[in-house]
Design a protein around this motif. Structure first.
Motif, PDB file in Angstrom:
ATOM      1  N   ASP A   1      35.110  27.283  46.946  1.00 46.63           N
ATOM      2  CA  ASP A   1      33.733  27.653  47.249  1.00 46.63           C
ATOM      3  C   ASP A   1      32.900  27.813  45.978  1.00 46.63           C
ATOM      4  O   ASP A   1      31.722  27.444  45.946  1.00 46.63           O
ATOM      5  CB  ASP A   1      33.683  28.927  48.083  1.00 46.63           C
ATOM      6  CG  ASP A   1      34.279  28.752  49.471  1.00 46.63           C
ATOM      7  OD1 ASP A   1      34.538  27.595  49.882  1.00 46.63           O
ATOM      8  OD2 ASP A   1      34.500  29.776  50.152  1.00 46.63           O
ATOM      9  N   SER A   2      33.499  28.352  44.938  1.00 43.11           N
ATOM     10  CA  SER A   2      32.804  28.531  43.666  1.00 43.11           C
ATOM     11  C   SER A   2      32.461  27.181  43.035  1.00 43.11           C
ATOM     12  O   SER A   2      31.356  26.983  42.530  1.00 43.11           O
ATOM     13  CB  SER A   2      33.684  29.354  42.728  1.00 43.11           C
ATOM     14  OG  SER A   2      33.165  29.354  41.437  1.00 43.11           O
ATOM     15  N   LYS A   3      33.390  26.245  43.098  1.00 45.34           N
ATOM     16  CA  LYS A   3      33.159  24.916  42.513  1.00 45.34           C
ATOM     17  C   LYS A   3      32.124  24.125  43.310  1.00 45.34           C
ATOM     18  O   LYS A   3      31.444  23.262  42.752  1.00 45.34           O
ATOM     19  CB  LYS A   3      34.471  24.150  42.429  1.00 45.34           C
ATOM     20  CG  LYS A   3      35.421  24.717  41.386  1.00 45.34           C
ATOM     21  CD  LYS A   3      36.759  23.992  41.407  1.00 45.34           C
ATOM     22  CE  LYS A   3      37.765  24.680  40.542  1.00 45.34           C
ATOM     23  NZ  LYS A   3      37.876  24.127  39.229  1.00 45.34           N
ATOM     24  N   GLU A   4      31.986  24.425  44.600  1.00 41.67           N
ATOM     25  CA  GLU A   4      31.022  23.700  45.430  1.00 41.67           C
ATOM     26  C   GLU A   4      29.571  23.963  45.034  1.00 41.67           C
ATOM     27  O   GLU A   4      28.708  23.142  45.329  1.00 41.67           O
ATOM     28  CB  GLU A   4      31.196  24.063  46.910  1.00 41.67           C
ATOM     29  CG  GLU A   4      32.346  23.371  47.573  1.00 41.67           C
ATOM     30  CD  GLU A   4      32.430  23.658  49.054  1.00 41.67           C
ATOM     31  OE1 GLU A   4      32.812  22.741  49.797  1.00 41.67           O
ATOM     32  OE2 GLU A   4      32.116  24.789  49.475  1.00 41.67           O
ATOM     33  N   VAL A   5      29.293  25.069  44.401  1.00 40.05           N
ATOM     34  CA  VAL A   5      27.917  25.401  44.042  1.00 40.05           C
ATOM     35  C   VAL A   5      27.642  25.245  42.545  1.00 40.05           C
ATOM     36  O   VAL A   5      26.579  25.626  42.065  1.00 40.05           O
ATOM     37  CB  VAL A   5      27.524  26.818  44.525  1.00 40.05           C
ATOM     38  CG1 VAL A   5      27.540  26.893  46.034  1.00 40.05           C
ATOM     39  CG2 VAL A   5      28.407  27.880  43.911  1.00 40.05           C
ATOM     40  N   GLU A   6      28.590  24.656  41.824  1.00 36.27           N
ATOM     41  CA  GLU A   6      28.348  24.368  40.414  1.00 36.27           C
ATOM     42  C   GLU A   6      27.302  23.258  40.305  1.00 36.27           C
ATOM     43  O   GLU A   6      27.126  22.462  41.235  1.00 36.27           O
ATOM     44  CB  GLU A   6      29.644  23.929  39.727  1.00 36.27           C
ATOM     45  CG  GLU A   6      30.639  25.048  39.548  1.00 36.27           C
ATOM     46  CD  GLU A   6      31.939  24.589  38.898  1.00 36.27           C
ATOM     47  OE1 GLU A   6      32.105  23.368  38.655  1.00 36.27           O
ATOM     48  OE2 GLU A   6      32.787  25.450  38.637  1.00 36.27           O
TER      49      GLU A   6
END
Length: 165
Positions: A67-72
């Motif tokens: 989820d964190s990488k999806e909003v980078e």
């Protein structure tokens, strides 16, 4: 994880142990040492955490990583573009506005690396397409990692698993 045995009964948590001792008129503070517990007749055993708990915790950790990488920020055409929820809303609104302006319309866009870039509706759609491709890779990598966690037989093995994109 500790387990406690008092008067032949096993307790899997400190609260239940303190209740049992309390029933015998013995108050124990939460900060009591294992040595002091032994003096009260309590056997303290350092137990290995159940593998199911370790697996569940790791799967939650993997989801957070995904989820964190999806909003980078997304790289497109030599620039980085923000891609958090607010940025996605702005991109969608700008696409609608640019479409209403007609073919070839451009808007000045501040990128994630704080530069100005002239973008068209097509450019903004391509940013979304790049994000979709990245998210597909992330979800595929997450599913692979999750399968590895579910198949793992030890904490050490689980600790080595991560999302690879």
């Amino acid at each position: 994880m500790k387990t406690y045995t008092y008067k032949t009964k096993r307790y899997d948590n400190f609260y239940d142990l303190s209740e049992a001792l309390g029933a015998d008129g013995v108050f124990i503070p939460r900060t009591i040492s294992d040595t002091d517990l032994k003096e009260l007749g309590v056997a303290v055993v350092e137990a290995e955490e159940p593998i199911a708990n370790i697996r569940a915790r790791k799967i939650v950790e993997l989801k957070r990583q995904r989820d964190s990488k999806e909003v980078e920020p997304i790289e497109y055409n030599g620039h980085l573009y923000d891609y958090d929820s607010q940025a996605r809303d702005r991109i969608s609104a700008a696409i609608i506005w640019l479409d209403a302006q007609g073919d070839g319309a451009k808007i000045s866009w501040t990128t994630a690396d704080n530069e100005d870039a002239a973008v068209t509706a097509h450019d903004l759609r391509m940013i979304i397409a790049c994000a979709a491709a990245r998210n597909n890779k992330l979800h595929t990598a997450y599913r692979t990692a999750k399968e590895q966690v579910e198949a793992a037989q030890s904490k050490a093995e689980i600790d080595t698993i991560s999302i690879k994109k």
